[in-house]
Design a protein around this motif. Structure first.
Motif, PDB file in Angstrom:
ATOM      1  N   VAL A  31     121.273   7.129  55.161  1.00 47.42           N
ATOM      2  CA  VAL A  31     120.691   6.181  54.203  1.00 47.42           C
ATOM      3  C   VAL A  31     120.156   4.965  54.943  1.00 47.42           C
ATOM      4  O   VAL A  31     119.032   4.514  54.704  1.00 47.42           O
ATOM      5  CB  VAL A  31     121.743   5.736  53.150  1.00 47.42           C
ATOM      6  CG1 VAL A  31     121.225   4.558  52.333  1.00 47.42           C
ATOM      7  CG2 VAL A  31     122.098   6.876  52.215  1.00 47.42           C
ATOM      8  N   SER A  32     120.934   4.460  55.886  1.00 52.32           N
ATOM      9  CA  SER A  32     120.568   3.225  56.601  1.00 52.32           C
ATOM     10  C   SER A  32     119.278   3.373  57.408  1.00 52.32           C
ATOM     11  O   SER A  32     118.631   2.388  57.743  1.00 52.32           O
ATOM     12  CB  SER A  32     121.713   2.784  57.513  1.00 52.32           C
ATOM     13  OG  SER A  32     121.742   3.590  58.673  1.00 52.32           O
ATOM     14  N   GLN A  33     118.915   4.622  57.719  1.00 46.41           N
ATOM     15  CA  GLN A  33     117.725   4.847  58.547  1.00 46.41           C
ATOM     16  C   GLN A  33     116.448   5.061  57.732  1.00 46.41           C
ATOM     17  O   GLN A  33     115.407   5.403  58.266  1.00 46.41           O
ATOM     18  CB  GLN A  33     117.971   6.048  59.473  1.00 46.41           C
ATOM     19  CG  GLN A  33     118.990   5.730  60.563  1.00 46.41           C
ATOM     20  CD  GLN A  33     119.543   6.963  61.244  1.00 46.41           C
ATOM     21  OE1 GLN A  33     119.397   8.082  60.744  1.00 46.41           O
ATOM     22  NE2 GLN A  33     120.199   6.782  62.382  1.00 46.41           N
ATOM     23  N   LEU A  34     116.559   4.874  56.420  1.00 41.51           N
ATOM     24  CA  LEU A  34     115.409   5.182  55.568  1.00 41.51           C
ATOM     25  C   LEU A  34     114.700   3.947  55.006  1.00 41.51           C
ATOM     26  O   LEU A  34     114.173   3.975  53.895  1.00 41.51           O
ATOM     27  CB  LEU A  34     115.851   6.090  54.409  1.00 41.51           C
ATOM     28  CG  LEU A  34     116.196   7.526  54.817  1.00 41.51           C
ATOM     29  CD1 LEU A  34     116.814   8.280  53.660  1.00 41.51           C
ATOM     30  CD2 LEU A  34     114.953   8.260  55.306  1.00 41.51           C
ATOM     31  N   ALA A  35     114.672   2.885  55.807  1.00 44.04           N
ATOM     32  CA  ALA A  35     114.078   1.623  55.347  1.00 44.04           C
ATOM     33  C   ALA A  35     112.637   1.780  54.875  1.00 44.04           C
ATOM     34  O   ALA A  35     112.190   1.082  53.971  1.00 44.04           O
ATOM     35  CB  ALA A  35     114.163   0.579  56.445  1.00 44.04           C
ATOM     36  N   SER A  36     111.906   2.713  55.486  1.00 42.08           N
ATOM     37  CA  SER A  36     110.493   2.840  55.130  1.00 42.08           C
ATOM     38  C   SER A  36     110.255   3.881  54.041  1.00 42.08           C
ATOM     39  O   SER A  36     109.110   4.197  53.720  1.00 42.08           O
ATOM     40  CB  SER A  36     109.695   3.217  56.379  1.00 42.08           C
ATOM     41  OG  SER A  36     110.219   4.405  56.916  1.00 42.08           O
ATOM     42  N   ASP A  37     111.302   4.431  53.492  1.00 41.53           N
ATOM     43  CA  ASP A  37     111.137   5.471  52.478  1.00 41.53           C
ATOM     44  C   ASP A  37     112.165   5.290  51.362  1.00 41.53           C
ATOM     45  O   ASP A  37     113.189   5.965  51.316  1.00 41.53           O
ATOM     46  CB  ASP A  37     111.288   6.856  53.135  1.00 41.53           C
ATOM     47  CG  ASP A  37     110.817   7.988  52.232  1.00 41.53           C
ATOM     48  OD1 ASP A  37     110.646   7.747  51.020  1.00 41.53           O
ATOM     49  OD2 ASP A  37     110.625   9.106  52.747  1.00 41.53           O
ATOM     50  N   LEU A  42     116.948   6.449  47.945  1.00 41.33           N
ATOM     51  CA  LEU A  42     117.588   6.509  46.627  1.00 41.33           C
ATOM     52  C   LEU A  42     118.141   7.899  46.332  1.00 41.33           C
ATOM     53  O   LEU A  42     119.220   8.049  45.772  1.00 41.33           O
ATOM     54  CB  LEU A  42     116.584   6.105  45.531  1.00 41.33           C
ATOM     55  CG  LEU A  42     116.320   4.602  45.413  1.00 41.33           C
ATOM     56  CD1 LEU A  42     115.110   4.336  44.526  1.00 41.33           C
ATOM     57  CD2 LEU A  42     117.545   3.875  44.879  1.00 41.33           C
ATOM     58  N   ARG A  43     117.398   8.912  46.754  1.00 39.63           N
ATOM     59  CA  ARG A  43     117.874  10.293  46.569  1.00 39.63           C
ATOM     60  C   ARG A  43     119.154  10.521  47.353  1.00 39.63           C
ATOM     61  O   ARG A  43     120.103  11.138  46.870  1.00 39.63           O
ATOM     62  CB  ARG A  43     116.803  11.286  47.042  1.00 39.63           C
ATOM     63  CG  ARG A  43     115.812  11.672  45.974  1.00 39.63           C
ATOM     64  CD  ARG A  43     115.092  12.952  46.322  1.00 39.63           C
ATOM     65  NE  ARG A  43     113.999  12.758  47.266  1.00 39.63           N
ATOM     66  CZ  ARG A  43     113.921  13.364  48.451  1.00 39.63           C
ATOM     67  NH1 ARG A  43     114.863  14.190  48.842  1.00 39.63           N
ATOM     68  NH2 ARG A  43     112.905  13.143  49.242  1.00 39.63           N
ATOM     69  N   LEU A  44     119.166  10.014  48.571  1.00 44.00           N
ATOM     70  CA  LEU A  44     120.326  10.199  49.435  1.00 44.00           C
ATOM     71  C   LEU A  44     121.524   9.373  48.934  1.00 44.00           C
ATOM     72  O   LEU A  44     122.675   9.793  49.051  1.00 44.00           O
ATOM     73  CB  LEU A  44     119.968   9.794  50.864  1.00 44.00           C
ATOM     74  CG  LEU A  44     120.758  10.506  51.955  1.00 44.00           C
ATOM     75  CD1 LEU A  44     120.583  12.012  51.855  1.00 44.00           C
ATOM     76  CD2 LEU A  44     120.307  10.023  53.328  1.00 44.00           C
ATOM     77  N   LEU A  45     121.206   8.249  48.356  1.00 48.73           N
ATOM     78  CA  LEU A  45     122.243   7.386  47.798  1.00 48.73           C
ATOM     79  C   LEU A  45     122.976   8.095  46.656  1.00 48.73           C
ATOM     80  O   LEU A  45     124.180   7.935  46.465  1.00 48.73           O
ATOM     81  CB  LEU A  45     121.586   6.105  47.280  1.00 48.73           C
ATOM     82  CG  LEU A  45     122.442   4.855  47.223  1.00 48.73           C
ATOM     83  CD1 LEU A  45     123.133   4.604  48.551  1.00 48.73           C
ATOM     84  CD2 LEU A  45     121.574   3.662  46.857  1.00 48.73           C
TER      85      LEU A  45
END
Ligand SMILES: [Fe+2]
Length: 127
Positions: A31-37, A42-45
């Motif tokens: 999750v932390s690596q998805l700043a640009s997406d 949100l899906r991963l959250l």
């Protein structure tokens, strides 16, 4: 940003719990690596939320099966954690919280609960 990585102190010596915790931390890291997406974050959250629910039930069943004396307070702690997680996810979804803030929260939450609350359970089981 806090560096999200597995640490020796998270190793509680219970194979199943350690295994589930590793997957949980892996999800937080992703999750932390998805700043640009944001859509993907949100899906991963959602996966983090569902996994946390599963993992907590898994621990609670273990507590019941072993007659753990602090079952009620530990279970309550899980419920508070889930409620806070939902709150933070909501804030992130509505741009009231950055992904970095959310990731820091998730990691601190994981680290604190694992080392302070779950460690008591695994100590009890292996006594
Ligand atoms: Fe726990």
């Amino acid at each position: 940003m806090i560096k999200i990585q597995w640490d020796k102190k998270f190793e509680l010596g219970h194979e199943r719990i350690d295994f589930e915790h590793r997957i949980f931390l892996d999800l937080i890291k992703s999750v932390s690596q998805l700043a640009s997406d944001k859509e993907r974050a949100l899906r991963l959250l959602r996966e983090v939320e569902k996994y946390a629910e599963f993992h907590f039930i898994s621990e609670e069943n273990l507590m019941l099966d072993t007659g753990y004396p602090d079952y009620s307070s530990h279970k309550e702690e899980h419920q508070i954690l889930l409620a806070t997680l939902k709150e933070k996810s909501f804030e992130y979804r509505h741009d009231q919280l950055s992904l970095e803030e959310l990731s820091d929260f998730l990691f601190q939450w994981f680290a604190l609960h694992t080392t302070q609350v779950d460690s008591k359970l695994t100590q009890y089981i292996s006594r």
